[in-house]
Design a protein around this motif. Structure first.
Motif, PDB file in Angstrom:
ATOM      1  N   UNK A  91      90.759  92.863  69.021  1.00  0.00           N
ATOM      2  CA  UNK A  91      90.483  93.934  68.069  1.00  0.00           C
ATOM      3  C   UNK A  91      89.188  93.690  67.297  1.00  0.00           C
ATOM      4  N   UNK A  92      88.878  92.424  67.098  1.00  0.00           N
ATOM      5  CA  UNK A  92      87.636  92.062  66.413  1.00  0.00           C
ATOM      6  C   UNK A  92      86.836  91.106  67.299  1.00  0.00           C
ATOM      7  N   UNK A 116      80.870  92.598  66.026  1.00  0.00           N
ATOM      8  CA  UNK A 116      80.919  93.899  66.682  1.00  0.00           C
ATOM      9  C   UNK A 116      81.368  94.974  65.690  1.00  0.00           C
ATOM     10  N   UNK A 117      80.650  96.076  65.654  1.00  0.00           N
ATOM     11  CA  UNK A 117      80.972  97.179  64.746  1.00  0.00           C
ATOM     12  C   UNK A 117      81.025  98.483  65.531  1.00  0.00           C
ATOM     13  N   UNK A 143      78.810  98.042  69.135  1.00  0.00           N
ATOM     14  CA  UNK A 143      77.628  97.201  69.326  1.00  0.00           C
ATOM     15  C   UNK A 143      77.719  95.991  68.416  1.00  0.00           C
ATOM     16  N   UNK A 144      76.950  94.969  68.745  1.00  0.00           N
ATOM     17  CA  UNK A 144      76.909  93.762  67.928  1.00  0.00           C
ATOM     18  C   UNK A 144      75.814  93.902  66.875  1.00  0.00           C
ATOM     19  N   UNK A 145      76.165  93.610  65.632  1.00  0.00           N
ATOM     20  CA  UNK A 145      75.204  93.554  64.542  1.00  0.00           C
ATOM     21  C   UNK A 145      75.032  92.104  64.106  1.00  0.00           C
ATOM     22  N   UNK A 146      73.802  91.658  63.958  1.00  0.00           N
ATOM     23  CA  UNK A 146      73.541  90.313  63.440  1.00  0.00           C
ATOM     24  C   UNK A 146      73.760  90.321  61.934  1.00  0.00           C
TER      25      UNK A 146
END
Length: 267
Positions: free
Chosen positions: A46-47, A79-80, A92-95
């Protein structure tokens, strides 16, 4: 000026290794000792997230020299969900963290306890109070205590620091807009306290406190760690780091903290 400071930092680190290469006596040279740390965490389901924390530290001390070198890195991605114009969501992945810093110091001993030290440090942080900062300094060091169980040393001296405050947003007439500040330069007072205490045969507590205080900004950093040796080469370390700036732009927090649990490899 940024390139000049970076060049000075690089020369300082190279000087540390040059000292060792130029000393031919094994007894007076002293071996380099140090450790590398690595912590990694990854979640799925989920996360989804990925977190990486890595450190490298080298030290040398003998009858004439007291030298050190370090590199640190921190990176985190999460991931958001992002809503598209048509109402659907994509992932997508956010830094969320991206920081690295390095530094070196070269100390020339005047006697068994006191020494003259030249030091340099550079830091880049995409999410900190400053996007980047660089400092060079010269000062006086004193080894207050050095026994089989306890080590305590101090360093103090003047330096020059240059840094770029992080960009932020401000609200003008109810409208948010980006805001950036010019690059800052100032003379600073640099202070360093290193403390190490062996609690048991395989457990050690260490703490390093750094101060870079100028008229525009006062920076304080404290790194504490508890190290438990599992073998001669491998250890487990629990660490806690606090970084504080006295002056930041609106919307930027003054204090950052980092708690870590790392595997340590003794070099």
């Amino acid at each position: 000026m940024k390139k000049t400071l970076l060049a000075s930092l690089l020369l300082s680190s190279l000087a540390c290794f040059a000292v060792q290469a130029q000393t031919t006596s094994t007894q007076s040279n002293g071996d380099w000792t140090g450790s590398g740390e690595l912590g990694f965490a990854s979640t799925t389901g989920n996360t989804r997230s990925q977190n990486l924390d890595a450190k490298l530290g080298l030290n040398q001390e003998n009858a004439q020299w007291k030298n050190s070198f370090f590199l640190d890195a921190l990176r985190s991605k999460t991931q958001v969900k992002v809503q598209q114009p048509n109402g659907t969501y994509t992932k997508k992945y956010d830094t969320t963290a991206n920081r690295y810093d390095g530094g070196a110091s070269v100390g020339y001993k005047l006697d068994p306890r006191s020494y003259i030290v030249g030091a340099g440090r550079y830091e880049h942080d995409d999410f900190g109070a400053n996007t980047w900062s660089a400092i060079v300094s010269i000062g006086y060091g004193y080894i207050a205590l050095k026994t089989q169980s306890t080590e305590l040393s101090f360093e103090i001296g003047p330096g020059f620091k240059e840094y770029q405050p992080a960009d932020t947003t401000i609200t003008v007439n109810g409208v948010s807009q980006p805001y950036s500040q010019n690059r800052q330069k100032e003379a600073v007072a640099r202070g360093l306290v290193n403390y190490k205490y062996r609690l048991t045969a395989n457990t050690t507590f260490d703490n390093t406190f750094l101060m870079e205080a100028g008229s525009k900004d006062k920076y304080f950093q404290d790194d504490a760690g508890l190290v438990v040796s599992m073998t001669k080469k491998l250890s487990l370390k629990v660490g806690y780091e606090v970084r504080h700036h006295s002056t930041v732009l609106p919307g930027v927090k003054k204090t950052d903290t980092l708690a870590t649990t790392n595997i340590v490899y003794n070099l």
